[in-house]
Motif scaffolding. Structure first.
Motif, PDB file in Angstrom:
ATOM      1  N   ILE A  84       0.828  -1.219   0.000  1.00 12.12           N
ATOM      2  CA  ILE A  84       0.000   0.000   0.000  1.00 12.12           C
ATOM      3  C   ILE A  84       0.860   1.265   0.000  1.00 12.12           C
ATOM      4  CG2 ILE A  84      -1.641   1.326   1.424  1.00 12.12           C
ATOM      5  CD1 ILE A  84      -2.952  -1.450   2.108  1.00 12.12           C
ATOM      6  N   LEU A  85       2.015   1.202   0.640  1.00 13.34           N
ATOM      7  CA  LEU A  85       2.858   2.417   0.687  1.00 13.34           C
ATOM      8  C   LEU A  85       3.742   2.582  -0.555  1.00 13.34           C
ATOM      9  CD1 LEU A  85       3.931   2.469   4.456  1.00 13.34           C
ATOM     10  CD2 LEU A  85       2.067   3.694   3.336  1.00 13.34           C
ATOM     11  N   THR A  86       4.094   1.476  -1.208  1.00 16.58           N
ATOM     12  CA  THR A  86       4.930   1.613  -2.411  1.00 16.58           C
ATOM     13  C   THR A  86       4.101   1.545  -3.694  1.00 16.58           C
ATOM     14  OG1 THR A  86       5.336  -0.752  -2.751  1.00 16.58           O
ATOM     15  CG2 THR A  86       6.830   0.386  -1.228  1.00 16.58           C
ATOM     16  N   GLY A  87       2.932   0.935  -3.618  1.00 18.89           N
ATOM     17  CA  GLY A  87       2.088   0.789  -4.804  1.00 18.89           C
ATOM     18  C   GLY A  87       2.576  -0.290  -5.756  1.00 18.89           C
ATOM     19  N   ARG A  88       3.523  -1.147  -5.314  1.00 21.93           N
ATOM     20  CA  ARG A  88       4.078  -2.158  -6.227  1.00 21.93           C
ATOM     21  C   ARG A  88       3.083  -3.310  -6.458  1.00 21.93           C
ATOM     22  NH1 ARG A  88       5.954  -7.085  -4.174  1.00 21.93           N
ATOM     23  NH2 ARG A  88       6.099  -7.197  -1.915  1.00 21.93           N
ATOM     24  N   MET A  89       3.344  -4.044  -7.534  1.00 20.73           N
ATOM     25  CA  MET A  89       2.494  -5.202  -7.817  1.00 20.73           C
ATOM     26  C   MET A  89       3.129  -6.481  -7.259  1.00 20.73           C
ATOM     27  SD  MET A  89       1.224  -4.706 -11.712  1.00 20.73           S
ATOM     28  CE  MET A  89       1.173  -3.060 -12.444  1.00 20.73           C
ATOM     29  N   MET A  90       2.273  -7.458  -6.971  1.00 19.16           N
ATOM     30  CA  MET A  90       2.735  -8.751  -6.430  1.00 19.16           C
ATOM     31  C   MET A  90       2.233  -9.848  -7.375  1.00 19.16           C
ATOM     32  SD  MET A  90       1.616 -10.071  -2.638  1.00 19.16           S
ATOM     33  CE  MET A  90      -0.150  -9.942  -2.676  1.00 19.16           C
ATOM     34  N   GLY A  91       3.119 -10.760  -7.743  1.00 16.94           N
ATOM     35  CA  GLY A  91       2.736 -11.884  -8.611  1.00 16.94           C
ATOM     36  C   GLY A  91       2.067 -12.992  -7.816  1.00 16.94           C
ATOM     37  N   VAL A  92       1.648 -14.050  -8.525  1.00 20.92           N
ATOM     38  CA  VAL A  92       0.862 -15.100  -7.856  1.00 20.92           C
ATOM     39  C   VAL A  92       1.642 -15.909  -6.825  1.00 20.92           C
ATOM     40  CG1 VAL A  92      -1.059 -15.588  -9.382  1.00 20.92           C
ATOM     41  CG2 VAL A  92       1.155 -16.566  -9.900  1.00 20.92           C
ATOM     42  N   GLU A  93       2.939 -16.140  -7.122  1.00 25.41           N
ATOM     43  CA  GLU A  93       3.697 -16.955  -6.155  1.00 25.41           C
ATOM     44  C   GLU A  93       3.729 -16.273  -4.806  1.00 25.41           C
ATOM     45  OE1 GLU A  93       7.660 -18.241  -7.155  1.00 25.41           O
ATOM     46  OE2 GLU A  93       6.896 -19.155  -9.007  1.00 25.41           O
ATOM     47  N   GLU A  94       4.037 -14.965  -4.853  1.00 25.65           N
ATOM     48  CA  GLU A  94       4.096 -14.199  -3.611  1.00 25.65           C
ATOM     49  C   GLU A  94       2.703 -14.118  -2.974  1.00 25.65           C
ATOM     50  OE1 GLU A  94       5.652 -10.227  -4.098  1.00 25.65           O
ATOM     51  OE2 GLU A  94       5.447  -9.785  -1.954  1.00 25.65           O
ATOM     52  N   ALA A  95       1.685 -13.941  -3.822  1.00 27.35           N
ATOM     53  CA  ALA A  95       0.319 -13.798  -3.298  1.00 27.35           C
ATOM     54  C   ALA A  95      -0.145 -15.094  -2.632  1.00 27.35           C
ATOM     55  CB  ALA A  95      -0.630 -13.406  -4.423  1.00 27.35           C
ATOM     56  N   GLU A  96       0.244 -16.233  -3.207  1.00 22.49           N
ATOM     57  CA  GLU A  96      -0.160 -17.505  -2.612  1.00 22.49           C
ATOM     58  C   GLU A  96       0.600 -17.742  -1.296  1.00 22.49           C
ATOM     59  OE1 GLU A  96       0.804 -21.192  -4.637  1.00 22.49           O
ATOM     60  OE2 GLU A  96      -1.113 -22.045  -4.019  1.00 22.49           O
ATOM     61  N   ARG A  97       1.906 -17.437  -1.360  1.00 26.09           N
ATOM     62  CA  ARG A  97       2.731 -17.602  -0.148  1.00 26.09           C
ATOM     63  C   ARG A  97       2.203 -16.738   0.990  1.00 26.09           C
ATOM     64  NH1 ARG A  97       7.458 -16.790  -2.849  1.00 26.09           N
ATOM     65  NH2 ARG A  97       7.685 -14.690  -2.036  1.00 26.09           N
ATOM     66  N   ALA A  98       1.723 -15.556   0.638  1.00 26.52           N
ATOM     67  CA  ALA A  98       1.257 -14.606   1.653  1.00 26.52           C
ATOM     68  C   ALA A  98      -0.141 -14.933   2.171  1.00 26.52           C
ATOM     69  CB  ALA A  98       1.269 -13.194   1.070  1.00 26.52           C
ATOM     70  N   GLY A  99      -0.840 -15.875   1.511  1.00 24.58           N
ATOM     71  CA  GLY A  99      -2.153 -16.274   2.003  1.00 24.58           C
ATOM     72  C   GLY A  99      -3.312 -15.498   1.388  1.00 24.58           C
ATOM     73  N   LEU A 100      -3.019 -14.700   0.353  1.00 26.17           N
ATOM     74  CA  LEU A 100      -4.102 -13.945  -0.295  1.00 26.17           C
ATOM     75  C   LEU A 100      -4.934 -14.839  -1.210  1.00 26.17           C
ATOM     76  CD1 LEU A 100      -5.281 -11.082  -0.797  1.00 26.17           C
ATOM     77  CD2 LEU A 100      -3.754 -10.904  -2.757  1.00 26.17           C
ATOM     78  N   VAL A 101      -4.257 -15.843  -1.772  1.00 20.22           N
ATOM     79  CA  VAL A 101      -4.837 -16.660  -2.827  1.00 20.22           C
ATOM     80  C   VAL A 101      -5.043 -18.084  -2.317  1.00 20.22           C
ATOM     81  CG1 VAL A 101      -4.126 -17.751  -5.003  1.00 20.22           C
ATOM     82  CG2 VAL A 101      -3.877 -15.292  -4.720  1.00 20.22           C
TER      83      VAL A 101
END
Ligand code: CAA
Length: 258
Positions: free
Chosen positions: A160-177
């Motif tokens: 939210i502070l950098t506005g960067r994008m996250m790919g699926v691997e990171e999103a799955e690892r982080a528990g979003l997906v």
């Protein structure tokens, strides 16, 4: 069902499918699209023949955010008085389980609508982000709250502070997906999950969704008490009796959604 301008809707057996359809704007969420998604989802929610809803976009974009061109000319009083984006709360409050099938960009409001869904399936090409900060604003459809609950404070701050994008691997690892699937199989996989959910007892599914959702709204002891009372209440269901009888008799249950 009536024709919509910015979405396509379809019934696939007991599953309702809503496809965001503003390809020229990467499915940016303007007021019409918000109104139409909420209306279509509410119709599906009221329909006892529907047991799950899939929300999807195109292969290039689930949605690239709220419509920046529509927002650009608005002032504080405009957005305050119209309570911009509050209608999306009605989507989050649906009782029918919602499955987000995300390919391509899910940015800003796109990421927020995907996170409002009960479970999120992502194609290998999906990209998530909350880039509002790059526009001089912040998330406005729940992103600061739902992303933080999904991935924790540190990663939510990072995005939210950098506005960067996250790919699926990171999103799955982080528990979003919940699951990552091959891009070309996204809709098929989402329909399979939705079909599975829709084959269960609808009142039991409502109860399960409400119990999980309670985890976000209450303390542990209140949530556990809510779950237990709701669990007890399922013993009033014909489907609960049928489910347990079917197990004992080694056959498939025949749920009547009662
Ligand atoms: N709003 C309005 N129009 C949008 C849009 C948006 N959020 N995102 C893309 N579009 C439009 C573009 O303006 C462009 O239209 P024109 O052809 O008329 O110029 C068209 O969609 C295609 O987009 P691009 O040419 O930019 O496509 P690209 O492949 O080069 O880039 C992208 C893709 C990186 C996603 C880029 O479009 C982009 O950065 N979009 C904006 C993302 C963003 O900032 N989203 C947050 C919005 S704010 C918000 O959502 C607030 C909230 O929380 C409620």
């Amino acid at each position: 069902m009536s024709a919509y301008e910015t979405i396509l809707i379809e019934r696939r057996g007991r599953v309702g499918v809503i496809t965001l359809n503003r390809p020229h704007a990467l499915n940016a969420l303007n007021s019409t699209l918000m109104r139409e998604v909420v209306a279509a989802a509410t119709d599906f929610d009221r329909d006892r023949g529907i047991g799950a809803i899939v929300v999807t976009g195109s292969e290039k974009a689930f949605a690239a955010g709220a419509d920046i061109k529509e927002m650009a000319s608005q002032g504080y009083a405009d957005v305050l008085l119209a309570d911009w984006f509050a209608d999306w709360d009605r989507f989050a409050a649906l009782r029918t389980p919602t499955v987000a099938a995300v390919a391509g960009y899910a940015l800003g409001g796109g990421c927020e609508v995907a996170m409002m869904c009960d479970l999120l399936l992502a194609a290998e090409n999906a990209k998530f982000g909350q880039p509002e900060i790059t526009l001089g604003t912040i998330p406005g459809i729940g992103g600061s709250q739902r992303l933080t609950r999904a991935v924790g404070k540190s990663k939510a701050m990072d995005l939210i502070l950098t506005g960067r994008m996250m790919g699926v691997e990171e999103a799955e690892r982080a528990g979003l997906v919940a699951r990552v699937v091959p891009t070309e199989r996204l809709l098929e996989e989402a329909l399979e999950v939705a079909d599975k959910i829709a084959s269960m007892s609808l009142p039991a599914v409502y109860a399960a969704k409400e119990a999980v959702a309670e985890a976000f709204e209450s303390t542990l002891s209140d949530g556990v008490r809510f779950e237990r009372r709701t669990f007890h209440a399922t013993f009033a269901l014909a489907d609960r009796a049928e489910g347990m009888a079917a197990f004992t008799e080694k056959r498939k249950p025949n749920f009547t959604h009662s």
